[in-house]
Structure formats: structure tokens, C-alpha cells
Design a protein around this motif. Sequence first.
Motif, PDB file in Angstrom:
ATOM      1  N   LEU A  15     -15.867  41.892  15.241  1.00 55.01           N
ATOM      2  CA  LEU A  15     -14.927  42.441  16.213  1.00 55.01           C
ATOM      3  C   LEU A  15     -14.574  43.902  15.947  1.00 55.01           C
ATOM      4  O   LEU A  15     -13.669  44.446  16.556  1.00 55.01           O
ATOM      5  CB  LEU A  15     -13.615  41.624  16.207  1.00 55.01           C
ATOM      6  N   GLN A  16     -15.285  44.532  15.003  1.00 53.81           N
ATOM      7  CA  GLN A  16     -14.872  45.875  14.574  1.00 53.81           C
ATOM      8  C   GLN A  16     -14.909  46.884  15.703  1.00 53.81           C
ATOM      9  O   GLN A  16     -14.173  47.863  15.691  1.00 53.81           O
ATOM     10  CB  GLN A  16     -15.713  46.363  13.377  1.00 53.81           C
ATOM     11  N   GLU A  17     -15.748  46.646  16.699  1.00 54.61           N
ATOM     12  CA  GLU A  17     -15.854  47.624  17.780  1.00 54.61           C
ATOM     13  C   GLU A  17     -14.634  47.623  18.681  1.00 54.61           C
ATOM     14  O   GLU A  17     -14.502  48.452  19.565  1.00 54.61           O
ATOM     15  CB  GLU A  17     -17.089  47.323  18.625  1.00 54.61           C
ATOM     16  N   ARG A  18     -13.767  46.641  18.480  1.00 62.99           N
ATOM     17  CA  ARG A  18     -12.592  46.566  19.355  1.00 62.99           C
ATOM     18  C   ARG A  18     -11.428  47.407  18.844  1.00 62.99           C
ATOM     19  O   ARG A  18     -10.331  47.356  19.402  1.00 62.99           O
ATOM     20  CB  ARG A  18     -12.167  45.104  19.511  1.00 62.99           C
ATOM     21  N   VAL A  19     -11.649  48.081  17.741  1.00 67.25           N
ATOM     22  CA  VAL A  19     -10.627  49.017  17.258  1.00 67.25           C
ATOM     23  C   VAL A  19     -11.242  50.406  17.279  1.00 67.25           C
ATOM     24  O   VAL A  19     -12.367  50.591  16.829  1.00 67.25           O
ATOM     25  CB  VAL A  19     -10.208  48.688  15.810  1.00 67.25           C
ATOM     26  N   HIS A  20     -10.508  51.342  17.845  1.00 65.01           N
ATOM     27  CA  HIS A  20     -11.045  52.692  17.930  1.00 65.01           C
ATOM     28  C   HIS A  20      -9.970  53.697  17.522  1.00 65.01           C
ATOM     29  O   HIS A  20      -8.813  53.529  17.857  1.00 65.01           O
ATOM     30  CB  HIS A  20     -11.495  52.974  19.370  1.00 65.01           C
ATOM     31  N   LEU A  21     -10.383  54.686  16.795  1.00 64.68           N
ATOM     32  CA  LEU A  21      -9.437  55.709  16.357  1.00 64.68           C
ATOM     33  C   LEU A  21      -9.927  57.071  16.825  1.00 64.68           C
ATOM     34  O   LEU A  21     -11.103  57.384  16.694  1.00 64.68           O
ATOM     35  CB  LEU A  21      -9.329  55.696  14.826  1.00 64.68           C
ATOM     36  N   ALA A  22      -9.027  57.845  17.398  1.00 62.54           N
ATOM     37  CA  ALA A  22      -9.374  59.214  17.782  1.00 62.54           C
ATOM     38  C   ALA A  22      -8.142  60.077  17.582  1.00 62.54           C
ATOM     39  O   ALA A  22      -7.019  59.594  17.697  1.00 62.54           O
ATOM     40  CB  ALA A  22      -9.814  59.268  19.240  1.00 62.54           C
ATOM     41  N   SER A  66      -1.061  66.487  21.530  1.00 68.12           N
ATOM     42  CA  SER A  66      -0.275  66.357  22.750  1.00 68.12           C
ATOM     43  C   SER A  66      -0.745  67.345  23.806  1.00 68.12           C
ATOM     44  O   SER A  66      -0.421  67.217  24.967  1.00 68.12           O
ATOM     45  CB  SER A  66       1.205  66.576  22.438  1.00 68.12           C
ATOM     46  N   ALA A  67      -1.521  68.331  23.380  1.00 73.36           N
ATOM     47  CA  ALA A  67      -1.989  69.322  24.344  1.00 73.36           C
ATOM     48  C   ALA A  67      -3.339  68.924  24.949  1.00 73.36           C
ATOM     49  O   ALA A  67      -3.867  69.619  25.788  1.00 73.36           O
ATOM     50  CB  ALA A  67      -2.110  70.686  23.671  1.00 73.36           C
ATOM     51  N   GLU A  68      -3.889  67.797  24.481  1.00 72.08           N
ATOM     52  CA  GLU A  68      -5.239  67.447  24.923  1.00 72.08           C
ATOM     53  C   GLU A  68      -5.242  66.272  25.892  1.00 72.08           C
ATOM     54  O   GLU A  68      -5.814  65.211  25.611  1.00 72.08           O
ATOM     55  CB  GLU A  68      -6.122  67.146  23.707  1.00 72.08           C
ATOM     56  N   ALA A  69      -4.591  66.476  27.010  1.00 67.54           N
ATOM     57  CA  ALA A  69      -4.478  65.402  27.992  1.00 67.54           C
ATOM     58  C   ALA A  69      -5.854  64.931  28.443  1.00 67.54           C
ATOM     59  O   ALA A  69      -6.126  63.731  28.543  1.00 67.54           O
ATOM     60  CB  ALA A  69      -3.662  65.892  29.181  1.00 67.54           C
ATOM     61  N   GLN A  70      -6.731  65.894  28.692  1.00 67.96           N
ATOM     62  CA  GLN A  70      -8.056  65.555  29.200  1.00 67.96           C
ATOM     63  C   GLN A  70      -8.793  64.655  28.222  1.00 67.96           C
ATOM     64  O   GLN A  70      -9.386  63.641  28.594  1.00 67.96           O
ATOM     65  CB  GLN A  70      -8.834  66.855  29.444  1.00 67.96           C
ATOM     66  N   LYS A  71      -8.705  65.004  26.953  1.00 70.26           N
ATOM     67  CA  LYS A  71      -9.398  64.213  25.937  1.00 70.26           C
ATOM     68  C   LYS A  71      -8.811  62.805  25.885  1.00 70.26           C
ATOM     69  O   LYS A  71      -9.530  61.818  25.755  1.00 70.26           O
ATOM     70  CB  LYS A  71      -9.264  64.911  24.590  1.00 70.26           C
ATOM     71  N   PHE A  72      -7.481  62.731  25.994  1.00 71.39           N
ATOM     72  CA  PHE A  72      -6.817  61.425  25.968  1.00 71.39           C
ATOM     73  C   PHE A  72      -7.382  60.536  27.073  1.00 71.39           C
ATOM     74  O   PHE A  72      -7.749  59.388  26.849  1.00 71.39           O
ATOM     75  CB  PHE A  72      -5.308  61.603  26.130  1.00 71.39           C
ATOM     76  N   VAL A  73      -7.460  61.119  28.267  1.00 71.24           N
ATOM     77  CA  VAL A  73      -7.979  60.351  29.396  1.00 71.24           C
ATOM     78  C   VAL A  73      -9.405  59.889  29.112  1.00 71.24           C
ATOM     79  O   VAL A  73      -9.754  58.717  29.308  1.00 71.24           O
ATOM     80  CB  VAL A  73      -7.917  61.203  30.687  1.00 71.24           C
ATOM     81  N   GLU A  74     -10.222  60.810  28.620  1.00 73.58           N
ATOM     82  CA  GLU A  74     -11.622  60.465  28.358  1.00 73.58           C
ATOM     83  C   GLU A  74     -11.728  59.331  27.342  1.00 73.58           C
ATOM     84  O   GLU A  74     -12.451  58.355  27.546  1.00 73.58           O
ATOM     85  CB  GLU A  74     -12.378  61.691  27.814  1.00 73.58           C
ATOM     86  N   VAL A  75     -10.978  59.467  26.247  1.00 75.52           N
ATOM     87  CA  VAL A  75     -11.090  58.482  25.180  1.00 75.52           C
ATOM     88  C   VAL A  75     -10.584  57.124  25.653  1.00 75.52           C
ATOM     89  O   VAL A  75     -11.240  56.089  25.447  1.00 75.52           O
ATOM     90  CB  VAL A  75     -10.308  58.957  23.932  1.00 75.52           C
TER      91      VAL A  75
END
Lengths: 931, 273, 70
Positions: free
Chosen positions: C18-25, C29-38
Motif C-alpha cells: 500500500l506504499q503508493e497510497r502515501v505521498h509527500l511533496a 504557501s506561494a505555490e498554489a499551482q503546484k499544490f493543485v497539480e500534486v
Amino acid sequence: MTLSEVKDISGKEGNFTVTVARHPRYVDMNKCIACGTCAEKCPKKVDDLYNERLMKRKAIYVPYSQTVPLKYAIDADNCIYFQKGKCRACEKFCPAGAVNFDDKETEVALKVGSLILAPGFKSFDPSRYDTYAYTTLPNVVTSLEFERILSATGPFMGHLSRPSDKAEPAKIAWFQCVGSRDVNRCDNGYCSSVCCMYAIKQTVIAREHSKVPLDCAVFFMDMRTHGKDFDRYYEHAEKDGVRFIRSRAHTVEPMPEGDDLLVTYADETGHLQKEVFNMVVLSTGLEVDEAVVSLSERLGIDLDEYHFTLTDSFHPVATSVPGIYACGAFTGPKDIPQSVMEASAAACAATESLAPARNTCTKELIIPPERDVRREPPRIGVFVCNCGINIGGVVRVPEVAEFARGLPHVVYVEENLFTCSQDTQDKMTEVIKEQGLNRVVVAACTPRTHEELFQETLINAGLNKYLFEMANIRNHDSWVHGDDPDAATEKAKDLVRMAVAKTALLSPLQQTDLPISQSALVVGGGIAGMTASLALARQGYPVHLVERSETLGGNARMLNQAHKGEPVADLIQKLTEEIRSEKRITLHENSVITHVDGFIGNFKTEIATGSSREIIDHGVAILATGAAEYKPKEYLYGEHEAVVTHLEMDGLLRNNDARIDKARQVVFIQCVGSRDDEHPYCSKVCCTHTVESALELKKRNPDINIVVLYRDMRTYGKREDLYRAARAAGVIFVRYSRDEKPVVTADGGRVDVRFRDPILDRTLTVQADLLCLATAIVSHKDETLAQFFKVPMDGDGWFLEAHQKLRPVDFANDGVFLCGMAHYPKPIDESIAQAQAAASRALTVLAMDTIKVGGIVSVIDPDLCSGCLACIQVCPFNAISFNEEKKVAEVNEALCKGCGACAATCPSEAPVLMGFNNTEIYAQIRGALAA
Amino acid sequence: MKEQIKSWLEQGTVDVFLGYREVDHHPIPWCFTQEAIEEVDDLVVSPARYSLEKIATHMAAEDPDIRIGMLARDCNNRALNVLYVWNQLRPEQVVTVEANCCPSPLKEHADCSYLEPGTVGAYKKAVGIDNHLRLEAVEAYGPEEGRNRWMYEFQKCIKCYGCRNICPVCFCRECSLDHDDLVGTGPLLPDIPIFHLVRAVHMAGRCIDCGLCEDACPMDIPLRLLYQKVNRIAMDLFDYRTGTSGDQPPFSILGDRVTLEPKPIQPVTGAEA
Amino acid sequence: MTIKRITFLQELLGLFGLQERVHLAWISSAEAQKFVEVVTAFTEKIKSLGPNPLPAYRDAPRAALAAAAH
């Protein structure tokens, strides 16, 4: 007061009248909710100055996303309505009715006792460096432009690209000293102090952002990384492959094909080199804006030839006008930590004469008595906010409100256009009373901006402020799921269900007032300690000043002058007299600290003087224990009489020693004990000190020959003038490298100094009558004191501040502050500024009668605690101690910041974080999964 | 050995000595005292094991000043180290008599035969996990196979709490396995795999691989392998070597001592390891 | 330290695939676009992985499990 400008000033210290022009914003700050609809609808695109014109913004805008206050403004020069008479789209679409085209410029007259000027700096415009072709080649950018290119909120969203073709560069060059250390193409003879470090930072970040291995080359003259930990950063970057090329590159030309750039420079041996780069970054210097110069003229403030304030070393934040103070890059180019220190210092200096007026214009807050709700079953009121159309335009708010009505314990639900508006707050107070609500949920925006407002309303309604929870259905919901109203509505319900589930379990938390003992302890009687003591005493607080030796003054007693030529002995004498005559200062000479107990506001410290012991109460402590001169083991020091340290050289000069008069040839060696394996840092003051001594020797005997052997001359800021003066006076500067240090051998009464001249590329020997070693400054590594006050030290033994940039005089341990060389080597002016800053920070504690403790803090259940000490290990605030008698851990709620590390680490869940306890969190999780 | 123990008791070097006494030909964990010093003659050293240090912990909780002697194999010593680390015993209140010990990844080349591969049925080998496999072999199962095998093992659990009760380093006054919000205390079968994983996480940096839990488990669940796994992580990621010293700080998944100090500015290349 | 904690969790869940079900990035707070992508990418990934297989084991008869293992 934003969008405001000082027009005029009259009166004098203690009684100024300042006329401020408030430019119209055309947006009502009380109504604007910063939703961004106006900017979205505004048809006019304008160059974005914050992003260095690399991208566009609208005519109604916030300069950048972290703007304070986060309120929109109309740029009238570019607004279509103001320019052409019609549009008003923003007004039409604003859900809050905040746009006001009739806004007018107003003038306000302010009565103030003193002024602080912090106008900042302007980045140098490199257009006039024609050979760098900044105006014609798009891939030649300034460092600020490059900063925006690297930023996630910048024109390329943080993807490293060059402006001309958006291609990812593989080779970038940085040119240092553009607009600094240059009296030929500009008049900025000073060093801007920060560019070396920011250039290295940019190489490092650029390499992180780059998808390909990025070749970074920095063209520099002297690498000036003199700040705390800066040299390590430099070395690390160099080890990591950043190329540092000692040269002032002179020309950038376009390549015949494509957008690449040909850089021509002379290497250290004088040979011309050419290299092609994809991009060039100009490390532009700091200068004072013309507008600031004219403001200074209006205020009558004297400026130096570079337009920085004319200050002396002993009053670093004063200006020539009494009652007007200055800080930041206006007093001279400087980096963030120094600016922050000066800001606190200016606050201290500006309030010193106003101290008697403290708390005279304040109003007492009337708080209604708090209702005890502990025995009542939960009666929750839910307020669902439309936030204009911000939430209501996406989430079906009536449906969410209806859903909330069906949740357990919910007895009242209301839908608001703006829950945060003042009339809604008044109404909420009434509703809480009428409906007998004992808990409140607001489903609206973020607690970061609005929690306090709503808590205030609860307090006004007689409820404990912790009986409150917010569900963020705007930032977390309507804003991100704008295209899916169904899902957003369901998510809003989930968020409300979670908040209600937690709220039902909330219990009132108490904050208690702990009295503060309004006196200070200052450890160390050098210039920093004395300055801090006097500042606090003049602000009206008793001070205990503890000095280990029998004399005040510390290291400064061995110095002749500060870098602007001010005699140090006079300063010490003046400070010592002031200390002795100041009745609020109790001086403990020949004394050491033997024990410390307590915490912010309530320290108890034992001071030992000889065999007698005294225990004093104090609310704050300032550590100003200084540092020591490194005693060299190298270069025949201690073995040959011709070899002296620079403090000893000061002594020879002071005493008009015969050896000075007789000397024909003097050699200085820099970085003795600095920037080596044992002390891998720059001692910051030695380059300037050497140049001062050399100039003094030249003054006494113009025919004397002086050679300075250095690694990088770090005469930062206005100190560069001294370096230039020394070269003009004929002092010879020769660089040596760490791998090839000078060799010193005895030659009768003289010493032979052998070194390699990198420009002549040959080895030379100079017979020196005197050899002066610019020895390092080393820390006392006082671990006992560090343990007494629970403050950390870094690997070099310097006390470690709470944050190197933003909290340079605070410790993580509240109530303890830091100044002077115990923090890091520094010259007198910086020590004084830091001492005033430490006093200023200490005042923020002393000016309170009590501190509030409790609220959201951790409490350890003694029945569940097994005494394993794991929580004590993880507590970053030293707030947990072990009760040996009961064998359990206990939290000091005055120190606890409610971070929850103990609760997370305890195997038994014995620590309970109030307001976030496990049952509350579990209820919230169950609420989340209940859909 | 018996003389040594007797003299300790007589001279008051220790107040009690924990070992095993042969009663009706069975080695029984025994607390030898000065009052009944003749019982020391029946002291027996055999492969039989019990978490004597757990008894010591209980005694110290009652009487913090008590001095305890103990018969200790290497695993007992590791357990003692862990208990010192977690402040449940003080090193100066414990003296040990050493006995030979068991093989474990924490102590290679030992000669105890107690945990030798024994009888694992063919069915368990086929669908479950052979308790005597090496951790690497278990880690090598594919995602599906690993899941099936582990869940087969956990499904057998009757939630008797034997693993916890025997565990020498389980000392908490309140145990998370009794926590209704975490594992559900009522129903059988337990909430799998949460029940086992909660215990596994608590064993990281604590389990000294003595194997008593597996020994106690009536359902033969390969608990040692599970706890070896978390300890391996503690070692690989946090550089924490469980039970090797009594001087180290307690293991915390929050990592090393938490500080608010900014680290020296260092260029970061790639992710932190 | 976060990366260590998350790796700990991934390693442990790895026993069950099940390791793929946890993700860390790391997203500022200034990277809204990245947040959406991730977040979008991770949501898609979780959807494609399907529901958590573990609850089935709690209810499934052991025989079925044994059969699955063969």
C-alpha cells in the motif's frame, strides 16, 4: 497607513506635527474582502512592477499575494475609467460594494514625539553600464529580475527560463559589484554588502530549480560573505561546483546566432578570456532613492555623499535631527538581519525620551463576565457565510445551512452575506444570548485572518473564546472547486459536519495572568551590555548589570577608534560614567552567575560576588558576554617580538611606541585564525581594522611601506572608502590563498615574510620591522551560561538566535535576548545597534504587567504518564520537566506554545493538547469519513 | 554463580535477585531474597525465558530505591538498556549475572538454541508466513502476495494481548491497544491490520527482538518479523540502534531532539535523506 | 524529518503493498499551482488504484483468503 506619504514636518523632538498625504485607494478597506473578482474582470493590463515588468497585472490589483493589508487598490494612472471616463467593471462586479471612484486624497496631521525613517533602498539601474548591454540584450537581467524568475509566483512560475525565448539556460554568469565599489561609471564608492551572498544564494537555488546540471559562474573582486554562517554557505556552493572567477568582467556581447551572450574578461594574470553564457545576471547594488533624498531635505536630515544618513558609529540609528531616527538600508547598505536589528534599535531609541508618556493614551477594554457552560448540553449555532459570491457563487449555501440544521446539537443556523461584517457580529452577539448558544461554528473563510474577530464576538456575548470553530468552505472549497458546485456543496457539508462534531466536545479553556517582574538582568559589561543596560534604565526599568571582571568596557578597551574615526576610549568613559550615575542600574562587578531558575517574566538568578551570593528577580535577561581575541599559534607569534596582533598594534599606536616611529616596513596578514578549519567563519572586523591601522601608520609616516596580505578584502558598506583611501595612500594589497599561506621566518630583529604575488605570479620576500596579524575573534563557548538560560549555541560557540534573519536578537526561549559579539563578531556600531535592539525586544515584555498563560497548551495527565521522558526530549521550548517526586512529566504552561509534539510522541497519550485533544480530533476524523 | 548471588543477597548488594527456580522439574521465574537464601540452591539456568526485567520494572515502580540483581541473557541486557533509556529503571540499581543467549539480527553469532527453526507446517508456509524466514525474504513478497500472507496471519489473531503482556519493554500505564478510538476494544476479530500496526509502530526503537511475544502468541503470528521491520526502519532512517546503549535518548518518530534552531544555511541538493 | 516519518509509513504499508497510497511533496504557501497539480495527480492515482483492499480481509472467510494465496 498605506498609500501615504509624508509631506511636511514641524515642531521638534517630543512634539512633532507630521503632515501625511493619504492617496486615494478607490477601494474601501473595510469592505474589500480581497476575493480578486475585480482584478479578474478588469480589462486593463499593466506592467507588474513587483515582478520587475516581467509579467502583467491589472489596473486594480494587490502588489503581491502576501500584501499587507490584503486589500485591492486602483492604479489611477492606468485605470480606463480614470483615463477615458468609462468602464467601472470592477465596481459592477465587486460583491462587497467596496469600489469607490469618488475616493479623494486627504491630508492627516499626526502629533508624534519622534519619527523613524525606514524608506529602504532602490536597486541600482545598470543601464548606464553600456558594455553590459542591459537595455539591449533581454538575457542580461538584474539580480532582482532573476529573483522573480526563480520565484514560484514570478513570470515563469519558478521554472528556470531566460526571458528572450523561455529556454532553460544551462550556463549562467553573475557579475558582482554592478553599481557598487565603482566611482568611475557611477558614484557608488561603497560596497553594497549583500550582493555576494545573494548571488551565491541565487546560484544555489537556480541549480535546484534547473532540470539540467547548471553551470554557474560568479565574476567577483572580493567575495564578501562576512555574515554569520555565510562563509560556510560560500564554501559549500564552491564545493558543489559553482565557479567563482576573480575578475571584473567588462563586456557582454550578443553571439552572432541565437540569444547567447559572449562574456569577455581578464583573468587574474591579466590574460583576456572569452566565454559564452546563456544568461547574465547583474548583481546590482543598493542605493538611496531620489524621493528619499528629497524627503530628507524636507526633514532637514544630513546625508553623506552617497545619500545615506550621516550617523556616527556610536549612534547607529540616530540622524542629525534630534527625535528623528533611521534604520535599514537608509543608514547604509545592509542585509536582513542587520536591518531587523536596526529596526528594533530605532524603536528603542525613538521611545527612550517618550518613556514617561507610556500607557497614557490607552483605553481599558470592558469584558462582560463569562458564562459557565460546562454543565450545559451543547447548543451549537452554525453561521454559514456566502462571502458575497465567493462562496455563494459556487457552494449552494442554503443547502449547507439546511444540512447543518440536521446535525446533532445544532440548535440554530443562519446564512449570512458576510458573516464578518460588523452588523452580523452585533447580531451574532444577540443570537448567542437569545438562543442560549454555548458553542459557535462559522463556516466561512480561514481562521488565519478571521478567528480572532469571531472569538472577540464570543467574548462580547459572554462565552469562552475557545468554544469556537471555523469550517473553511472558501479557501478550501469554493475557491478550488469553482467548476463543480455539486462536489463543492458536498465538501462544504463534510467540513461543517467535521467542525460541528469537534465543537460539541470543546470545553472552555482558561488563560491566567502571571505577573511579570519588571526588571532586567544584563550579563556582560562590554559596550553591548552597557548600551542595553542604559537603554532599559532610561525606559524606566531597574537593571542588574553583571560583569565578570573589575572593569567595564570589554574588548573595546583595547581598540583605538571606530571605522568612522570616533575615539573608542571616549565612548567607554562616557558609558561607564552613565552606568555608575544611573540610579536604576545595579552594577555587579567581579561577579558571575551561579544559578538560574524560572522563565519569562519570572526569572530568579543567583549572582556570586566573591564569596557572597545574591538572588535577584527579573523578568528578562540579555546575554552580552562578548568574545575573545584568538591567540595565534602561527607566524612566529609569541616567539618573535616583531610579530603582534592587531589589538596589540592598537596598543602600540595608542602609546606612541618607539617601534612605530622606527618602522620602515610593516606587513599585515589577514584571516589569522579565521576562515580556516578550526574557525570556519569570517571575523568580520579585521579587514577594516587593518585598513584603519595602515592609514594611521601612513598618517604618522607617509614614507612607511605597508603590505597587506589578504584573502578577500571585506571592507563592506561605507568601509570601502577606507580601503580605497589606503590604496590611494600607497598601501600595497596582495592576495594569498588558503592553500598557499605566507611564510614567516626570523631575520634578526625583523622577520622575513615570503608570499606569492598572484598578479606578478612570483614569490616575493619582504623584510618587516613589524608584522601585524589580523587575528580572529573566538567565542567564549560558555556552556554553563547557555544551560542556565536554556539557550542554544552553534558549532562555533556563538549563541544561536531564534531565527537568523527575522529574530536576530531573540532566543527560542522567551524572555532571553542576545547582543554583541556573543552572537557573532561585529564592529562597535553593529554591537550598539544590536544592544539597543535587544533592549527594545526586552521592553516588549517589561512593558506588560502580566503575561497570559494557558489556553491552547499541553497538559499531562499524571495518571497516564509512565515517566519515560520522551516528551521532554521532543519539546522544542523546554516547557516540560520531570517531577522526581511524582515520577511524572509536567508542562509549564508559561513556556508551552501548544505545538503538540509531546502529544504526538507519547506512547500513552498522556499529554493532552487543550483545544485539540484526541477525542476532538477523532470526532473530526469520524465526521470527515461519515459521508 | 550461586555463591555470587548468595553473597550479593547477604551483603545487601541487591535487595532481590530475579532468576529461575526449579520447582517440580519446571523452571519457574523466581524472586530470590535474603530471607529465603537457601532457595538460591535451586536456581536453574535453562533455555526457559521470561521477561524478568518486566518484573524488575514493576518492582522499581513500587519502590524506586530497590536494588535488583538479575539473570540476564543478551536479550535481557538489551531490554534493560531500553528500560534505562525510557527511565523505567536506573542502571545503578541493576546488576546482572550473564547467561548465554539467542541469535538475532541484533546479536549475530549467538549460541542459544531457543529460537531455532522448529515446526512450521506446510500450509502456513504456503499461505502465511514462515516465522523463521529472514526479513529480506518477507520484504521480497510482491504487493498482493505480501498483503495476502500478512493478512492471513493477522486474521488468526484472537486479541489475547499475550504479545503485549509478555513484552519486556511494554511499560505504559495506558496502552494504545486498549484505546477504543484507535483499535476498537470490543469485537473479535480485532481491527486488522490496525491492531498489529499500532503495536508495531510503538515497537519501533523499543523492540529488542527477544521473541517472547511470538513465543506467547497462541496463533503463531510472525510478530518478530513485523517488529524487526520497524526496527530496521528506525535504524536505516533515524540511525537509531535499539537496545545497544542505555545512554541514548528515547526513540521518537518525530526524529532527533526537536529544536527550533535554524540549521546552518546549507545548499540543499535533492531531497534530504 | 517529515521525509523520515513518511518513509517510515511507506515502508510499513509496503508490507501490504500500500506504499503508493502515501505521498509527500513540499509545496510552499506561494505555490498554489503546484499544490493543485500534486493533489490532482495524487487523487487520480488513488482513484486508479481503487478502494483500500484491506477491509475485505476482515470480513472474508479465511478459506477464500487461503485460496487467493495459492
